[in-house]
Design an enzyme around this catalytic site. Structure first.
Site, PDB file in Angstrom:
ATOM      1  CE1 TYR A 144      -3.908   2.226   0.625  1.00 58.05           C
ATOM      2  CE2 TYR A 144      -2.652   3.116   2.451  1.00 58.05           C
ATOM      3  CZ  TYR A 144      -3.740   3.191   1.605  1.00 58.05           C
ATOM      4  OH  TYR A 144      -4.642   4.221   1.735  1.00 58.05           O
ATOM      5  CE  LYS A 148      -3.472   4.826  -2.038  1.00 57.02           C
ATOM      6  NZ  LYS A 148      -4.584   5.477  -2.743  1.00 57.02           N
ATOM      7  NE  ARG A 185     -10.848   1.851   6.575  1.00 56.65           N
ATOM      8  CZ  ARG A 185     -10.968   2.630   5.487  1.00 56.65           C
ATOM      9  NH1 ARG A 185     -10.194   3.666   5.330  1.00 56.65           N
ATOM     10  NH2 ARG A 185     -11.865   2.360   4.570  1.00 56.65           N
ATOM     11  CE1 TYR A 203      -6.821  -5.698  16.796  1.00 58.78           C
ATOM     12  CE2 TYR A 203      -6.230  -4.448  14.835  1.00 58.78           C
ATOM     13  CZ  TYR A 203      -7.063  -5.341  15.473  1.00 58.78           C
ATOM     14  OH  TYR A 203      -8.133  -5.888  14.799  1.00 58.78           O
ATOM     15  CD  GLN A 208      -1.698   1.789  18.734  1.00 62.45           C
ATOM     16  OE1 GLN A 208      -1.345   1.765  19.897  1.00 62.45           O
ATOM     17  NE2 GLN A 208      -2.372   0.784  18.182  1.00 62.45           N
ATOM     18  NE  ARG A 274      -0.741   7.613   9.644  1.00 61.34           N
ATOM     19  CZ  ARG A 274      -1.317   6.441   9.372  1.00 61.34           C
ATOM     20  NH1 ARG A 274      -2.606   6.282   9.514  1.00 61.34           N
ATOM     21  NH2 ARG A 274      -0.584   5.432   8.974  1.00 61.34           N
TER      22      ARG A 274
HETATM   23  P1  NAD Z   1     -12.679   1.991   0.138  1.00 63.80           P
HETATM   24  O1  NAD Z   1     -12.027   0.649   0.192  1.00 63.80           O
HETATM   25  O2  NAD Z   1     -13.998   2.158   0.805  1.00 63.80           O
HETATM   26  O3  NAD Z   1     -12.835   2.470  -1.363  1.00 63.80           O
HETATM   27  C1  NAD Z   1     -11.957   2.104  -2.395  1.00 63.80           C
HETATM   28  C2  NAD Z   1     -12.792   1.801  -3.626  1.00 63.80           C
HETATM   29  O4  NAD Z   1     -11.913   1.439  -4.714  1.00 63.80           O
HETATM   30  C3  NAD Z   1     -13.750   0.624  -3.431  1.00 63.80           C
HETATM   31  O5  NAD Z   1     -15.016   0.970  -3.902  1.00 63.80           O
HETATM   32  C4  NAD Z   1     -13.121  -0.495  -4.251  1.00 63.80           C
HETATM   33  O6  NAD Z   1     -14.067  -1.442  -4.721  1.00 63.80           O
HETATM   34  C5  NAD Z   1     -12.452   0.291  -5.364  1.00 63.80           C
HETATM   35  N1  NAD Z   1     -11.318  -0.406  -5.987  1.00 63.80           N
HETATM   36  C6  NAD Z   1     -10.291  -1.036  -5.371  1.00 63.80           C
HETATM   37  N2  NAD Z   1      -9.443  -1.548  -6.273  1.00 63.80           N
HETATM   38  C7  NAD Z   1      -9.946  -1.231  -7.502  1.00 63.80           C
HETATM   39  C8  NAD Z   1      -9.522  -1.492  -8.830  1.00 63.80           C
HETATM   40  N3  NAD Z   1      -8.413  -2.186  -9.096  1.00 63.80           N
HETATM   41  N4  NAD Z   1     -10.283  -1.019  -9.847  1.00 63.80           N
HETATM   42  C9  NAD Z   1     -11.433  -0.336  -9.606  1.00 63.80           C
HETATM   43  N5  NAD Z   1     -11.876  -0.062  -8.360  1.00 63.80           N
HETATM   44  C10 NAD Z   1     -11.144  -0.512  -7.323  1.00 63.80           C
HETATM   45  O7  NAD Z   1     -11.609   3.022   0.712  1.00 63.80           O
HETATM   46  P2  NAD Z   1     -11.761   4.565   1.077  1.00 63.80           P
HETATM   47  O8  NAD Z   1     -11.534   4.684   2.521  1.00 63.80           O
HETATM   48  O9  NAD Z   1     -12.979   5.143   0.465  1.00 63.80           O
HETATM   49  O10 NAD Z   1     -10.483   5.156   0.339  1.00 63.80           O
HETATM   50  C11 NAD Z   1     -10.572   5.817  -0.923  1.00 63.80           C
HETATM   51  C12 NAD Z   1      -9.190   6.293  -1.324  1.00 63.80           C
HETATM   52  O11 NAD Z   1      -8.663   7.198  -0.345  1.00 63.80           O
HETATM   53  C13 NAD Z   1      -8.175   5.157  -1.445  1.00 63.80           C
HETATM   54  O12 NAD Z   1      -7.345   5.402  -2.567  1.00 63.80           O
HETATM   55  C14 NAD Z   1      -7.370   5.251  -0.170  1.00 63.80           C
HETATM   56  O13 NAD Z   1      -6.062   4.783  -0.354  1.00 63.80           O
HETATM   57  C15 NAD Z   1      -7.407   6.751   0.100  1.00 63.80           C
HETATM   58  N6  NAD Z   1      -7.238   7.016   1.544  1.00 63.80           N
HETATM   59  C16 NAD Z   1      -8.234   6.735   2.433  1.00 63.80           C
HETATM   60  C17 NAD Z   1      -8.041   6.971   3.790  1.00 63.80           C
HETATM   61  C18 NAD Z   1      -9.127   6.706   4.804  1.00 63.80           C
HETATM   62  O14 NAD Z   1      -8.902   6.941   5.999  1.00 63.80           O
HETATM   63  N7  NAD Z   1     -10.291   6.248   4.443  1.00 63.80           N
HETATM   64  C19 NAD Z   1      -6.815   7.485   4.235  1.00 63.80           C
HETATM   65  C20 NAD Z   1      -5.807   7.723   3.300  1.00 63.80           C
HETATM   66  C21 NAD Z   1      -6.039   7.510   1.951  1.00 63.80           C
HETATM   67  N1  UDP Z   2      -6.461  -0.746  15.750  1.00 68.82           N
HETATM   68  C1  UDP Z   2      -6.831  -1.237  16.987  1.00 68.82           C
HETATM   69  N2  UDP Z   2      -7.920  -2.064  17.048  1.00 68.82           N
HETATM   70  C2  UDP Z   2      -8.655  -2.396  15.967  1.00 68.82           C
HETATM   71  C3  UDP Z   2      -8.285  -1.878  14.696  1.00 68.82           C
HETATM   72  C4  UDP Z   2      -7.177  -1.061  14.625  1.00 68.82           C
HETATM   73  O1  UDP Z   2      -6.195  -0.946  18.011  1.00 68.82           O
HETATM   74  O2  UDP Z   2      -9.631  -3.147  16.126  1.00 68.82           O
HETATM   75  C5  UDP Z   2      -5.302   0.170  15.692  1.00 68.82           C
HETATM   76  C6  UDP Z   2      -4.281  -0.145  14.594  1.00 68.82           C
HETATM   77  O3  UDP Z   2      -3.335  -1.089  15.062  1.00 68.82           O
HETATM   78  C7  UDP Z   2      -3.677   1.219  14.352  1.00 68.82           C
HETATM   79  C8  UDP Z   2      -4.852   2.177  14.589  1.00 68.82           C
HETATM   80  O4  UDP Z   2      -5.797   1.468  15.378  1.00 68.82           O
HETATM   81  O5  UDP Z   2      -2.684   1.497  15.305  1.00 68.82           O
HETATM   82  C9  UDP Z   2      -5.535   2.648  13.305  1.00 68.82           C
HETATM   83  O6  UDP Z   2      -5.825   1.500  12.538  1.00 68.82           O
HETATM   84  P1  UDP Z   2      -6.595   1.574  11.135  1.00 68.82           P
HETATM   85  O7  UDP Z   2      -6.513   0.210  10.538  1.00 68.82           O
HETATM   86  O8  UDP Z   2      -7.929   2.175  11.323  1.00 68.82           O
HETATM   87  O9  UDP Z   2      -5.766   2.621  10.253  1.00 68.82           O
HETATM   88  P2  UDP Z   2      -4.207   2.818   9.920  1.00 68.82           P
HETATM   89  O10 UDP Z   2      -3.373   1.897  10.768  1.00 68.82           O
HETATM   90  O11 UDP Z   2      -4.084   2.512   8.482  1.00 68.82           O
HETATM   91  O12 UDP Z   2      -3.973   4.234  10.274  1.00 68.82           O
END
Ligand code: NAD
Ligand code: UDP
Length: 311
Positions: A144, A148, A185, A203, A208, A274
């Site tokens: 990931y 990115k 998440r 976790y 964190q 973060r």
């Molecule tokens: P999400 O998983 O709900 O949405 C991602 C969407 O992309 C889904 O609908 C999935 O079916 C589609 N998808 C995945 N692979 C694909 C492919 N190969 N072709 C076509 N469609 C595909 O996630 P989200 O939380 O809505 O995240 C959206 C974007 O924002 C992502 O790029 C993610 O990396 C970025 N982002 C999200 C967060 C967050 O906290 N939610 C944080 C940082 C970055």
């Molecule tokens: N986490 C946790 N319990 C859960 C799911 C996640 O303690 O049931 C923790 C995870 O280890 C991380 C933080 O919460 O430290 C955020 O996790 P998430 O997967 O939401 O996002 P990311 O790690 O990608 O920021």
């Protein structure tokens, strides 16, 4: 009327963006392969004549007429992006190449949804955009993070070499309605556990930190970025930082749940801290988050309660 392509439009953030851009009078093309996206997220939009759904995988080329592309397609939660790490990398790298080629063909603007994960386990706190990050290239989060990072490189090289109008936003942890309930998440896990009286799974030791931004604020930032002259990268997130233990307590207090807190092993490479520095977003986009955590959680809890009632 602009023709706007939103890849990953059936996902959590994408579905909110589709709705908002439709409401603003645009023609919205939602592209999704439904790996983590859900039809329920866009069900209400399907009858709108200005909305089009294309089931497609962005690792394959695409030809449509558009003015703008928001590239959000990519699984975002660790269990989902680690399910098939090779596919995750292909989605980021082949996906952005296909979208950049499409942007070039259409002379369209393109915005890439990058992530705070490009900073890895950061040694600079809060994270500023000119920090290059501390990322393990061979860990379980690398598919990931490095995917990115590579997409950011490609965006920047297409900008330099082919003069494309590119925009990079680095999104920090976002929450709200339409999150996938089983995406693992922290926000979805804790709320669902609290509502069902199950143990709250922390976790590690919970020290964190993360900073949670409500989805409406984030969507506002994405649109402001697309409308600006700025290429980024720019952080979009809410600087209100909290430990995961404090977040668990907040969810317990907010839901009035009697769930117990239990501790589970910390996954490897889990970032210890973060928090976004959003000075750049404030200056360049006149953007900052407005939604208070209690208001955001209220909407999110209502959404998860409705999902549980449908079961
Ligand atoms: P999400 O998983 O709900 O949405 C991602 C969407 O992309 C889904 O609908 C999935 O079916 C589609 N998808 C995945 N692979 C694909 C492919 N190969 N072709 C076509 N469609 C595909 O996630 P989200 O939380 O809505 O995240 C959206 C974007 O924002 C992502 O790029 C993610 O990396 C970025 N982002 C999200 C967060 C967050 O906290 N939610 C944080 C940082 C970055
Ligand atoms: N986490 C946790 N319990 C859960 C799911 C996640 O303690 O049931 C923790 C995870 O280890 C991380 C933080 O919460 O430290 C955020 O996790 P998430 O997967 O939401 O996002 P990311 O790690 O990608 O920021």
């Amino acid at each position: 009327m602009k023709r706007i392509l939103i890849t990953g439009g059936a996902g959590f953030i994408g579905s909110h963006l589709c709705k908002r851009l439709l409401n603003e009078g645009n023609y919205v093309i939602c592209l999704d392969n439904f790996f983590t996206g859900r039809r329920e997220n866009i069900e209400q939009l399907l009858s709108n004549p200005n909305f089009e759904l294309i089931e497609h995988d962005i690792i394959d080329p695409l030809d449509v007429n558009i003015d703008e592309i928001y590239n959000l397609a990519c699984p975002a939660s660790p269990p989902h992006y680690q399910f098939d790490p090779i596919k995750t990398m292909k989605t980021s790298v082949l996906g952005i190449i296909n979208m950049l080629e499409l942007a070039q063909k259409n002379n369209a603007k393109i915005l890439q949804a990058s992530t705070s994960e490009v900073y890895g386990d950061p040694k600079v706190h809060p994270q500023v955009e000119n920090y290059w990050g501390n990322v393990n290239p061979i860990g379980i989060r690398s598919c990931y993070d490095e995917g990115k990072r590579c997409a950011e490189t490609l965006m920047t090289d297409y900008r330099r070499q082919k003069k494309l109008d590119t925009k990079i936003v680095r999104i920090f942890n976002t929450y709200g309605p339409n999150m996938t309930p089983d995406d693992g998440r922290v926000v979805s896990n804790f709320i669902l556990q609290a509502l069902q009286g199950e143990d709250i799974t922390i976790y590690g030791n919970g020290t964190q930190t993360r900073s949670f931004c409500y989805v409406d604020d984030l969507v506002e930032g994405l649109i402001k970025m697309m409308e600006s002259d700025f290429a980024g990268p720019v952080n979009l997130g809410n600087p209100a930082e909290r430990t995961i233990l404090d977040f668990a307590k907040l969810i317990l207090e907010f839901t009035g749940s009697k769930s117990k807190i239990v501790y589970k092993p910390l996954p490897s490479d889990d970032p210890t801290k973060r928090q976004p520095d959003i000075t750049l977003a404030k200056t360049k986009l006149d953007w900052e988050p407005k939604v208070d955590i209690y208001d955001g959680l209220k909407q999110t809890v209502i959404y998860f309660e409705q999902l549980l009632n449908k079961k």
